[in-house]
Motif scaffolding. Structure first.
Motif, PDB file in Angstrom:
ATOM      1  N   ILE A  71       0.854  -1.184   0.000  1.00 39.16           N
ATOM      2  CA  ILE A  71       0.000   0.000   0.000  1.00 39.16           C
ATOM      3  C   ILE A  71       0.888   1.232   0.000  1.00 39.16           C
ATOM      4  CG2 ILE A  71      -1.645   1.359   1.356  1.00 39.16           C
ATOM      5  CD1 ILE A  71      -2.857  -1.239   2.304  1.00 39.16           C
ATOM      6  N   TYR A  72       0.682   2.095  -0.987  1.00 43.99           N
ATOM      7  CA  TYR A  72       1.467   3.319  -1.089  1.00 43.99           C
ATOM      8  C   TYR A  72       0.702   4.480  -0.483  1.00 43.99           C
ATOM      9  CZ  TYR A  72       4.486   0.717  -4.254  1.00 43.99           C
ATOM     10  OH  TYR A  72       5.333  -0.221  -4.780  1.00 43.99           O
ATOM     11  N   THR A  73       1.355   5.165   0.427  1.00 51.71           N
ATOM     12  CA  THR A  73       0.762   6.331   1.080  1.00 51.71           C
ATOM     13  C   THR A  73       1.239   7.592   0.356  1.00 51.71           C
ATOM     14  OG1 THR A  73       2.574   6.252   2.687  1.00 51.71           O
ATOM     15  CG2 THR A  73       0.511   5.214   3.304  1.00 51.71           C
ATOM     16  N   GLY A  74       0.575   8.692   0.599  1.00 47.40           N
ATOM     17  CA  GLY A  74       0.829   9.903  -0.164  1.00 47.40           C
ATOM     18  C   GLY A  74       1.926  10.785   0.407  1.00 47.40           C
ATOM     19  N   TYR A  75       1.978  12.016  -0.083  1.00 45.24           N
ATOM     20  CA  TYR A  75       3.014  12.964   0.311  1.00 45.24           C
ATOM     21  C   TYR A  75       2.521  14.377   0.004  1.00 45.24           C
ATOM     22  CZ  TYR A  75       3.766  13.176  -4.694  1.00 45.24           C
ATOM     23  OH  TYR A  75       3.572  13.333  -6.041  1.00 45.24           O
ATOM     24  N   LEU A  76       3.216  15.347   0.571  1.00 41.20           N
ATOM     25  CA  LEU A  76       2.998  16.755   0.261  1.00 41.20           C
ATOM     26  C   LEU A  76       4.317  17.371  -0.198  1.00 41.20           C
ATOM     27  CD1 LEU A  76       0.907  18.091   3.293  1.00 41.20           C
ATOM     28  CD2 LEU A  76       0.068  17.662   0.974  1.00 41.20           C
ATOM     29  N   VAL A  77       4.227  18.395  -1.025  1.00 40.68           N
ATOM     30  CA  VAL A  77       5.390  19.223  -1.348  1.00 40.68           C
ATOM     31  C   VAL A  77       5.168  20.554  -0.657  1.00 40.68           C
ATOM     32  CG1 VAL A  77       6.748  20.334  -3.138  1.00 40.68           C
ATOM     33  CG2 VAL A  77       5.766  18.065  -3.546  1.00 40.68           C
ATOM     34  N   ILE A  78       6.085  20.894   0.276  1.00 42.32           N
ATOM     35  CA  ILE A  78       5.900  22.059   1.132  1.00 42.32           C
ATOM     36  C   ILE A  78       7.030  23.070   0.904  1.00 42.32           C
ATOM     37  CG2 ILE A  78       5.686  22.863   3.525  1.00 42.32           C
ATOM     38  CD1 ILE A  78       3.394  21.127   2.702  1.00 42.32           C
ATOM     39  N   ASP A  79       6.673  24.346   0.863  1.00 39.06           N
ATOM     40  CA  ASP A  79       7.657  25.421   0.933  1.00 39.06           C
ATOM     41  C   ASP A  79       7.097  26.502   1.851  1.00 39.06           C
ATOM     42  OD1 ASP A  79       5.797  26.856  -0.547  1.00 39.06           O
ATOM     43  OD2 ASP A  79       6.873  26.614  -2.436  1.00 39.06           O
ATOM     44  N   ARG A  80       7.777  27.625   1.920  1.00 42.98           N
ATOM     45  CA  ARG A  80       7.349  28.659   2.867  1.00 42.98           C
ATOM     46  C   ARG A  80       6.003  29.275   2.490  1.00 42.98           C
ATOM     47  NH1 ARG A  80      12.232  32.737   4.049  1.00 42.98           N
ATOM     48  NH2 ARG A  80      10.973  33.220   5.885  1.00 42.98           N
ATOM     49  N   THR A  81       5.628  29.165   1.224  1.00 35.36           N
ATOM     50  CA  THR A  81       4.384  29.802   0.780  1.00 35.36           C
ATOM     51  C   THR A  81       3.133  29.011   1.153  1.00 35.36           C
ATOM     52  OG1 THR A  81       4.353  28.755  -1.415  1.00 35.36           O
ATOM     53  CG2 THR A  81       5.633  30.788  -1.179  1.00 35.36           C
ATOM     54  N   ASN A  82       3.273  27.698   1.364  1.00 34.51           N
ATOM     55  CA  ASN A  82       2.079  26.890   1.632  1.00 34.51           C
ATOM     56  C   ASN A  82       2.152  26.103   2.931  1.00 34.51           C
ATOM     57  OD1 ASN A  82       3.848  24.816   1.034  1.00 34.51           O
ATOM     58  ND2 ASN A  82       2.694  24.017  -0.713  1.00 34.51           N
ATOM     59  N   LEU A  83       3.196  26.367   3.726  1.00 34.39           N
ATOM     60  CA  LEU A  83       3.367  25.619   4.970  1.00 34.39           C
ATOM     61  C   LEU A  83       2.163  25.748   5.888  1.00 34.39           C
ATOM     62  CD1 LEU A  83       5.068  23.997   7.017  1.00 34.39           C
ATOM     63  CD2 LEU A  83       6.167  26.152   7.688  1.00 34.39           C
ATOM     64  N   TYR A  84       1.554  26.931   5.917  1.00 35.96           N
ATOM     65  CA  TYR A  84       0.461  27.177   6.860  1.00 35.96           C
ATOM     66  C   TYR A  84      -0.920  27.064   6.225  1.00 35.96           C
ATOM     67  CZ  TYR A  84       4.063  28.544  10.116  1.00 35.96           C
ATOM     68  OH  TYR A  84       5.164  28.529  10.942  1.00 35.96           O
ATOM     69  N   ASP A  85      -0.989  26.527   5.014  1.00 40.43           N
ATOM     70  CA  ASP A  85      -2.297  26.241   4.438  1.00 40.43           C
ATOM     71  C   ASP A  85      -3.042  25.261   5.342  1.00 40.43           C
ATOM     72  OD1 ASP A  85      -1.560  27.841   2.397  1.00 40.43           O
ATOM     73  OD2 ASP A  85      -1.496  26.278   0.849  1.00 40.43           O
ATOM     74  N   GLU A  86      -4.325  25.487   5.527  1.00 40.71           N
ATOM     75  CA  GLU A  86      -5.108  24.668   6.458  1.00 40.71           C
ATOM     76  C   GLU A  86      -5.042  23.179   6.120  1.00 40.71           C
ATOM     77  OE1 GLU A  86      -9.690  24.306   8.214  1.00 40.71           O
ATOM     78  OE2 GLU A  86      -9.149  25.900   6.790  1.00 40.71           O
TER      79      GLU A  86
END
Length: 325
Positions: free
Chosen positions: A299-314
């Motif tokens: 089972i493959y789980t997901g991921y996020l790509v984070i930078d300073r612009t979207n770190l605090y997105d809800e």
């Protein structure tokens, strides 16, 4: 006379209520005894990189009425030592194991002597031959490719000729080798120059080798696992002049790397969904223990790509810092 009968009736009702309450209590205790126990063995178990994973595990354990036992570990240096831990847990009465393996090569038969495949789930990394045991975790080759894609998107045509250094991590793990493969495939034909790679095989971190890498220099530094990313930001925090000389891209999921991402030490961070990995690993093992012979499909789980612009997105915050109510 009628009053006496009423008193007797009330006494009888009270007695029956007490008996019923005791039966419920005893039934609950018997159910508690019957709860299956799962032992969890991961590298450096007290590290906060496992916070989201543990919260996911706890949520699934509650849903499936399981008891979790987190085995206390420091840095895992030996596959033999890890297999001995696993054996002790099974001998102590664990119904199943969730393992993050120190190394992947040639251990399938040894592991099966300790725990059958229908009582075990692996985290993050498969063992060779692949799919010998069920694995729950990210598609590691894809993680490397995604990181390469972010670098190409940021640099465009100016990527040509850039000097690149790679902190690989423990290449004894199949997952790390898959990340390296995905990264290099993603950077193929970009005409970069890889000036150094640091492979560790899980040994005590070689600070001298790390310093040599930094002193060699690179325009872009890439880290392929959480511990290496943490060590990279530690170095940059002590040598902040390097922040103007190179850009750090990494894979990681601890509060520490999020903090340094927010401070601008990390350009882009690929974050595996550890909460989902924790939940799914317990859920899959619960099914195996209940039905015996469940599918071994990975089972493959997901991921996020984070930078300073979207770190605090809800939406991102909910995945990065989940809280089990």
């Amino acid at each position: 006379m009628k009053r006496t009968k009423k008193i007797l009736l009330y006494v009888l009702m009270g007695f029956l209520l007490v008996i019923f309450s005791l039966l419920l209590l005893l039934t609950g205790e018997r159910q508690e005894v019957k709860r299956k126990s799962i032992s969890v063995i991961v590298d450096n178990s007290t590290s906060n990189r496992w916070t989201a994973l543990k919260e996911g595990m706890e949520a699934a354990a509650k849903d499936y009425n399981l008891r979790l036992n987190y085995v206390s570990t420091v840095k895992l240096w030996s596959v033999t030592a890890e297999l001995e831990m696993a054996a002790r847990e099974m001998e102590s009465g664990a119904d199943g194991l969730i393992l993050q393996m120190y190394a992947s090569e040639g251990i399938g038969e040894k592991l099966e002597e300790i725990v059958p495949r229908d009582q075990c789930v692996l985290l993050e990394t498969d063992i060779t031959p692949e799919e010998y045991y069920q694995t729950v975790g990210p598609d590691n080759r894809k993680l490397g490719g995604v990181l390469a894609g972010q670098i190409r998107a940021d640099y465009g045509e100016s990527l040509q000729g850039k000097r690149v250094g790679i902190f690989c991590g423990n290449t004894g793990e199949l997952s790390i080798r898959q990340r390296i493969q995905g990264l290099k495939e993603g950077l193929e034909d970009s005409e970069i120059q890889v000036v150094w790679e640091l492979h560790e095989m899980g040994r005590t971190p070689d600070e001298a080798a790390e310093n040599d890498c930094w002193e060699t220099g690179a325009d872009i530094v890439i880290s392929l696992e959480n511990d290496m990313t943490e060590r990279a930001v530690d170095y940059l925090a002590e040598n902040q002049d390097m922040l103007n000389q190179c850009k750090l891209y990494g894979i990681g999921n601890s509060e520490k790397v999020m903090y340094y991402l927010d401070r601008g030490f990390i350009r882009k961070l690929v974050v595996p969904n550890d909460f989902y990995m924790g939940y799914q690993s317990v859920e899959e093992l619960a099914k195996k223990l209940e039905y015996r012979g469940e599918s071994h499909k990975n089972i493959y789980t997901g991921y996020l790509v984070i930078d300073r612009t979207n770190l605090y997105d809800e939406t991102n915050q909910k995945m990065l810092f989940p809280i089990v109510q």
